[in-house]
Design a protein around this motif. Structure first.
Motif, PDB file in Angstrom:
ATOM      1  N   ALA A  29     -17.955  -8.781   7.500  1.00 36.50           N
ATOM      2  CA  ALA A  29     -18.072  -7.374   7.090  1.00 36.50           C
ATOM      3  C   ALA A  29     -17.202  -6.478   7.960  1.00 36.50           C
ATOM      4  O   ALA A  29     -16.563  -5.542   7.471  1.00 36.50           O
ATOM      5  N   LYS A  30     -17.159  -6.756   9.248  1.00 39.93           N
ATOM      6  CA  LYS A  30     -16.351  -5.948  10.160  1.00 39.93           C
ATOM      7  C   LYS A  30     -14.859  -6.151   9.884  1.00 39.93           C
ATOM      8  O   LYS A  30     -14.075  -5.203   9.960  1.00 39.93           O
ATOM      9  N   VAL A  31     -14.472  -7.373   9.549  1.00 40.71           N
ATOM     10  CA  VAL A  31     -13.077  -7.646   9.200  1.00 40.71           C
ATOM     11  C   VAL A  31     -12.696  -6.869   7.945  1.00 40.71           C
ATOM     12  O   VAL A  31     -11.621  -6.262   7.873  1.00 40.71           O
ATOM     13  N   MET A  32     -13.589  -6.867   6.954  1.00 41.75           N
ATOM     14  CA  MET A  32     -13.309  -6.126   5.721  1.00 41.75           C
ATOM     15  C   MET A  32     -13.163  -4.633   5.998  1.00 41.75           C
ATOM     16  O   MET A  32     -12.254  -3.983   5.480  1.00 41.75           O
ATOM     17  N   ARG A  33     -14.065  -4.095   6.833  1.00 41.18           N
ATOM     18  CA  ARG A  33     -14.083  -2.658   7.089  1.00 41.18           C
ATOM     19  C   ARG A  33     -12.953  -2.204   8.004  1.00 41.18           C
ATOM     20  O   ARG A  33     -12.357  -1.148   7.787  1.00 41.18           O
ATOM     21  N   LEU A  34     -12.613  -2.992   9.010  1.00 42.32           N
ATOM     22  CA  LEU A  34     -11.656  -2.542  10.012  1.00 42.32           C
ATOM     23  C   LEU A  34     -10.251  -3.123   9.865  1.00 42.32           C
ATOM     24  O   LEU A  34      -9.305  -2.583  10.448  1.00 42.32           O
ATOM     25  N   VAL A  35     -10.113  -4.218   9.122  1.00 37.71           N
ATOM     26  CA  VAL A  35      -8.790  -4.840   8.991  1.00 37.71           C
ATOM     27  C   VAL A  35      -8.269  -4.733   7.559  1.00 37.71           C
ATOM     28  O   VAL A  35      -7.166  -4.238   7.331  1.00 37.71           O
ATOM     29  N   VAL A  36      -9.069  -5.182   6.600  1.00 37.12           N
ATOM     30  CA  VAL A  36      -8.593  -5.254   5.221  1.00 37.12           C
ATOM     31  C   VAL A  36      -8.552  -3.872   4.567  1.00 37.12           C
ATOM     32  O   VAL A  36      -7.535  -3.481   3.986  1.00 37.12           O
ATOM     33  N   LEU A  37      -9.648  -3.137   4.648  1.00 34.12           N
ATOM     34  CA  LEU A  37      -9.723  -1.837   3.967  1.00 34.12           C
ATOM     35  C   LEU A  37      -8.635  -0.850   4.400  1.00 34.12           C
ATOM     36  O   LEU A  37      -8.016  -0.215   3.538  1.00 34.12           O
ATOM     37  N   PRO A  38      -8.348  -0.697   5.699  1.00 38.21           N
ATOM     38  CA  PRO A  38      -7.256   0.227   6.050  1.00 38.21           C
ATOM     39  C   PRO A  38      -5.895  -0.175   5.486  1.00 38.21           C
ATOM     40  O   PRO A  38      -5.081   0.681   5.166  1.00 38.21           O
ATOM     41  N   GLN A  39      -5.665  -1.469   5.335  1.00 41.25           N
ATOM     42  CA  GLN A  39      -4.384  -1.908   4.787  1.00 41.25           C
ATOM     43  C   GLN A  39      -4.314  -1.756   3.272  1.00 41.25           C
ATOM     44  O   GLN A  39      -3.227  -1.664   2.702  1.00 41.25           O
ATOM     45  N   VAL A  40      -5.463  -1.706   2.614  1.00 39.62           N
ATOM     46  CA  VAL A  40      -5.515  -1.591   1.161  1.00 39.62           C
ATOM     47  C   VAL A  40      -5.618  -0.128   0.709  1.00 39.62           C
ATOM     48  O   VAL A  40      -5.404   0.182  -0.458  1.00 39.62           O
ATOM     49  N   MET A  41      -5.904   0.781   1.614  1.00 44.39           N
ATOM     50  CA  MET A  41      -6.124   2.185   1.248  1.00 44.39           C
ATOM     51  C   MET A  41      -4.965   2.839   0.496  1.00 44.39           C
ATOM     52  O   MET A  41      -5.211   3.632  -0.422  1.00 44.39           O
ATOM     53  N   PRO A  42      -3.693   2.559   0.800  1.00 46.49           N
ATOM     54  CA  PRO A  42      -2.644   3.165  -0.043  1.00 46.49           C
ATOM     55  C   PRO A  42      -2.752   2.752  -1.507  1.00 46.49           C
ATOM     56  O   PRO A  42      -2.516   3.569  -2.405  1.00 46.49           O
ATOM     57  N   GLY A  43      -3.129   1.511  -1.778  1.00 49.16           N
ATOM     58  CA  GLY A  43      -3.317   1.068  -3.160  1.00 49.16           C
ATOM     59  C   GLY A  43      -4.508   1.738  -3.814  1.00 49.16           C
ATOM     60  O   GLY A  43      -4.465   2.093  -4.997  1.00 49.16           O
ATOM     61  N   VAL A  44      -5.588   1.915  -3.051  1.00 52.65           N
ATOM     62  CA  VAL A  44      -6.765   2.611  -3.575  1.00 52.65           C
ATOM     63  C   VAL A  44      -6.407   4.063  -3.893  1.00 52.65           C
ATOM     64  O   VAL A  44      -6.784   4.592  -4.941  1.00 52.65           O
ATOM     65  N   LEU A  45      -5.656   4.700  -3.002  1.00 46.54           N
ATOM     66  CA  LEU A  45      -5.224   6.079  -3.238  1.00 46.54           C
ATOM     67  C   LEU A  45      -4.382   6.174  -4.506  1.00 46.54           C
ATOM     68  O   LEU A  45      -4.620   7.032  -5.354  1.00 46.54           O
TER      69      LEU A  45
END
Length: 122
Positions: A29-45
C-alpha cells in the motif's frame, strides 16, 4: 477515454523503483501511495481533463438519459438557438459555459500539478 492516458503512464512506470521500495521494507500500500501514484498522476490529470471537457459540453447524452426535463447548460444553449431563436442568449450561455470549463480545468490542473511537484520534492 480516461483509461488511455493512465495506461500510458503505467507503461512508462519504472519497475525498479517499485522493487527498490519493496526491498527496503515498504508495504504494498505504501509503495502504491508513495511510488506508483505520484508517477501516474500526469496520466490521471490528462484523463480527468479529457472526460470533464467532453461531459461538460455534451448535450446529446443528458437529453437521452434525462429527457427534456433535465436541463444542462449545453441543452439550454441548444434550445436557445433552435427553439427560441434567441441567439444572443444562446451565445452568452455558450461563452459562460466555456469560461466555467476553463476555470475549472485550469484550477484542477494547478491543484494536481502542485501536489505532484510536492510529492516528488521539486
Amino acid at each position: 477515454f480516461m483509461i488511455i492516458p493512465i495506461w500510458t503512464s503505467l507503461q512508462k512506470l519504472d519497475p525498479a523503483a517499485e522493487q527498490a521500495a519493496l526491498s527496503l521494507g515498504a508495504s504494498q500500500a505504501k509503495v502504491m501511495r508513495l511510488v506508483v501514484l505520484p508517477q501516474v498522476m500526469p496520466g490521471v490529470l490528462s484523463g480527468t481533463l479529457i472526460v470533464f471537457g467532453l461531459s461538460a459540453s455534451s448535450f446529446a447524452i443528458p437529453g437521452l438519459l434525462g429527457g427534456r426535463r433535465l436541463k444542462m447548460v449545453a441543452t439550454v444553449v441548444y434550445d436557445q438557438y433552435l427553439s427560441e431563436l434567441n441567439w444572443p442568449m444562446g451565445a452568452t450561455l455558450a461563452v459562460v459555459l466555456l469560461l466555467a470549463n476553463l476555470l475549472i480545468m485550469l484550477s484542477w490542473n494547478r491543484m494536481v500539478e502542485g501536489r505532484y511537484k510536492k510529492t516528488l520534492g521539486e
